[in-house]
Design an enzyme around this catalytic site. Structure first.
Site, PDB file in Angstrom:
ATOM      1  N   SER A   2      -8.985  -1.433 -12.629  1.00  0.00           N
ATOM      2  CA  SER A   2      -9.003  -2.575 -11.847  1.00  0.00           C
ATOM      3  C   SER A   2      -9.672  -3.515 -11.641  1.00  0.00           C
ATOM      4  CB  SER A   2      -8.246  -2.247 -10.485  1.00  0.00           C
ATOM      5  OG  SER A   2      -6.732  -2.062 -11.723  1.00  0.00           O
ATOM      6  N   GLN A  55      -3.222  -3.493 -15.011  1.00  0.00           N
ATOM      7  CA  GLN A  55      -3.331  -2.879 -15.524  1.00  0.00           C
ATOM      8  C   GLN A  55      -2.340  -2.228 -16.904  1.00  0.00           C
ATOM      9  OE1 GLN A  55      -6.461   0.651 -15.016  1.00  0.00           O
ATOM     10  NE2 GLN A  55      -7.025  -2.263 -14.845  1.00  0.00           N
ATOM     11  N   ASP A 106      -1.756  -1.722 -11.410  1.00  0.00           N
ATOM     12  CA  ASP A 106      -1.828  -2.482 -10.749  1.00  0.00           C
ATOM     13  C   ASP A 106      -2.368  -3.923 -11.457  1.00  0.00           C
ATOM     14  OD1 ASP A 106      -2.577  -0.252  -9.838  1.00  0.00           O
ATOM     15  OD2 ASP A 106      -4.873  -0.147  -9.860  1.00  0.00           O
TER      16      ASP A 106
HETATM   17  C1  FRU Z   1      -4.871   2.435  -8.699  1.00  0.00           C
HETATM   18  C2  FRU Z   1      -5.637   2.750  -9.646  1.00  0.00           C
HETATM   19  C3  FRU Z   1      -6.618   2.268  -9.598  1.00  0.00           C
HETATM   20  C4  FRU Z   1      -7.917   2.456 -10.938  1.00  0.00           C
HETATM   21  C5  FRU Z   1      -6.330   1.819 -11.574  1.00  0.00           C
HETATM   22  C6  FRU Z   1      -6.060   2.776 -13.331  1.00  0.00           C
HETATM   23  O1  FRU Z   1      -3.608   2.466  -9.239  1.00  0.00           O
HETATM   24  O2  FRU Z   1      -6.579   4.078  -9.491  1.00  0.00           O
HETATM   25  O3  FRU Z   1      -7.861   2.668  -8.682  1.00  0.00           O
HETATM   26  O4  FRU Z   1      -8.060   0.917 -10.826  1.00  0.00           O
HETATM   27  O5  FRU Z   1      -4.926   2.806 -11.445  1.00  0.00           O
HETATM   28  O6  FRU Z   1      -4.973   2.519 -13.801  1.00  0.00           O
END
Ligand code: FRU
Length: 490
Positions: free
Chosen positions: A98, A54, A38
């Site tokens: 995120s 991420q 993300d």
């Molecule tokens: C969405 C997600 C978010 C989380 C992140 C973890 O793609 O699952 O909800 O914060 O990725 O990497």
């Protein structure tokens, strides 16, 4: 103070990014090395646009989540900065998930993110945490976590409680946070704060009540063209015609915000991107008042099978300007991309029947607009454009004019895994006429139909030597083509 874990990540990325630079897309953000998912912290800070993501630098698959960091002045040329966060505190030891960012009045940059902590007895807590910095280095707050499970409504899960999106208005700071509720499934909670450090629970902005999947993730809430808009990414969606497909879906609610009840009242719900690879979008408002969205150009399903021979996994979409027109979310590549157009070629009224290529129309890093219309003497049923063609490999966009349907197809792109490779979606064809804008950057294709009423994205890992582009029609089409290479060199 930089922790040992963050120092290690920064050293690793600095050393390895240099080595692989030439393999990266030209104007799409990647981690430079390793894994990304993300977009996070898409924000204005000191006149520049910052984007975090991420990030797991050490491998091309998901791992303990760090935050990677880039910034830009024009949304096209991105500069890598050192990783901003590592999971190095007790409350985020299992991941810095995120979140978002905002510039504080005192000139600091605040990150609001989800800290994940697993307990010895197998339980998990997701809490919202802050870190404050100068655009390069960020210090986690001693107040962390600033939003925890004591601030959940009845039935709210402390395991699925994440992805805070912060914004500021004349009343103070607000955050929308995703949560899973036993009764309502996905829901988005609202929190308020005067200083972005001390928060209080306000209410439920939106809830699924059994619709639009189960867990909702990565909310973004903003006002645009007189409407309130909520974006979120949802798990376990059910099929709904050509609007939503089964599995992960990205949902846009357009409506009215009830300020008394703090509730979004839906007028229209639609998909955000109709392609194969798009998730977890986030927006920023620029100084000149544009609302710009960027998404992770990947799906969880296809990301897991990996892409051999590339040192990175995951890239962002081109940033897109958003508008609400006729009750729909419309998107268009950020206008700065047009400054990077080079070597333009154009053709007008080319009659297309059998497969045909045009001189100068080829490449893998490009911006191409097609206007199709029926020839006067012969109707057409289907128009096709093949891109990234070489040997037996190609990807295809086709338009079935009478049905008003576009098909995006990478079955023959050389992707050797059994994931979804085809999507169909409705587009605004009028009297057989349609505009298609195609943006390609080595390993991706983004399609914008009409005036941006539909966008669709996909990754394609066809070898870069496959640069061919050809057109054909069942019946006859008159085709206008305007094609540019994209270059970020001055
Ligand atoms: C969405 C997600 C978010 C989380 C992140 C973890 O793609 O699952 O909800 O914060 O990725 O990497």
């Amino acid at each position: 103070m930089e922790s040992e874990m963050l120092r290690k990540a920064r050293e690793y990325e600095q050393f390895n990014r240099e080595r692989v630079r030439d393999t990266l897309p030209v104007f799409h953000v990647t981690g430079g090395i390793g894994w990304i998912n993300d977009p996070n912290g898409f924000s204005l800070y000191k006149g520049e646009v910052h984007l975090f993501f991420q990030y797991y630098p050490y491998d091309v698959s998901w791992g303990p989540m760090h935050w990677g960091h880039v910034k830009t002045k024009d949304f096209i040329r991105w500069e890598y900065l050192p990783a901003a966060l590592a999971p190095d505190a007790e409350y985020d030891k299992d991941g810095c998930f995120s979140g978002s960012a905002v510039e504080l009045p005192d000139g600091e940059h605040l990150l609001l993110y989800t800290g994940v902590r697993k307990t010895d007895d197998g339980d998990e807590f997701q809490t919202q945490c802050i870190a404050v910095g100068d655009g390069n280095n960020y210090q986690k707050s001693p107040l962390n976590p600033v939003i925890d499970d004591s601030m959940l409504p009845a039935g709210g899960s402390h395991v699925d409680f994440r992805d805070p999106k912060i914004w500021r208005d004349e009343e103070g700071y607000h955050a929308a946070v995703a949560n899973l509720c036993t009764e309502e499934n996905g829901m988005i909670l609202l929190y308020d704060s005067e200083d972005a450090q001390h928060w209080r629970y306000i209410g439920v902005l939106a809830a699924g009540h059994g619709h639009y999947g189960t867990m909702w993730e990565c909310p973004d809430f903003f006002f645009l063209d007189g409407k309130a808009v909520l974006l979120h990414s949802a798990h376990e969606m059910l099929n709904d015609g050509l609007e939503f497909h089964p599995g992960d879906g990205i949902v846009c609610h357009i409506g009215r915000y009830d300020r008394e009840e703090h509730r979004l009242l839906d007028e229209q719900v639609q998909a955000v991107d109709y392609g194969l690879d798009f998730y977890a979008p986030q927006t920023v408002e620029t100084a000149d008042g544009r609302r710009i969205m960027i998404g992770w150009m990947q799906s969880w399903a296809s990301s897991r099978v990996g892409h051999p021979n590339l040192p990175f996994n995951g890239q962002m979409t081109v940033p897109r300007e958003l508008r609400i027109r006729n009750g729909r979310l419309c998107q268009w590549p950020v206008r700065e991309l047009e400054n990077c157009r080079r070597n333009g070629v154009s053709f007008h009224g080319v009659r297309v029947t059998q497969w045909k290529s045009l001189p100068g129309v080829s490449g893998r890093v490009l911006d191409m607009t097609l206007h199709i219309r029926p020839a006067e003497d012969e109707a057409y049923h289907c128009f096709r454009v093949r891109v990234a063609e070489g040997g037996d490999l190609y990807s295809e966009i086709s338009v079935r004019a009478q049905e008003g349907i576009v098909r995006m197809d990478r079955l023959n792109s050389g992707f050797p895994h059994d994931v979804v490779h085809v999507r169909e979606f409705p587009v605004p064809v009028q009297n057989g006429e349609l505009d298609l804008r195609i943006i390609m950057d080595k390993y991706s294709l983004e399609l914008f139909a009409g005036e941006g009423e539909c966008a669709a994205s996909m990754t394609l890992y066809t070898p870069l030597s496959a640069e061919g582009i050809r057109f054909s029609a069942d019946g006859a089409v008159l085709l206008d083509v305007e094609k540019y290479d994209i270059s970020v060199e001055d």
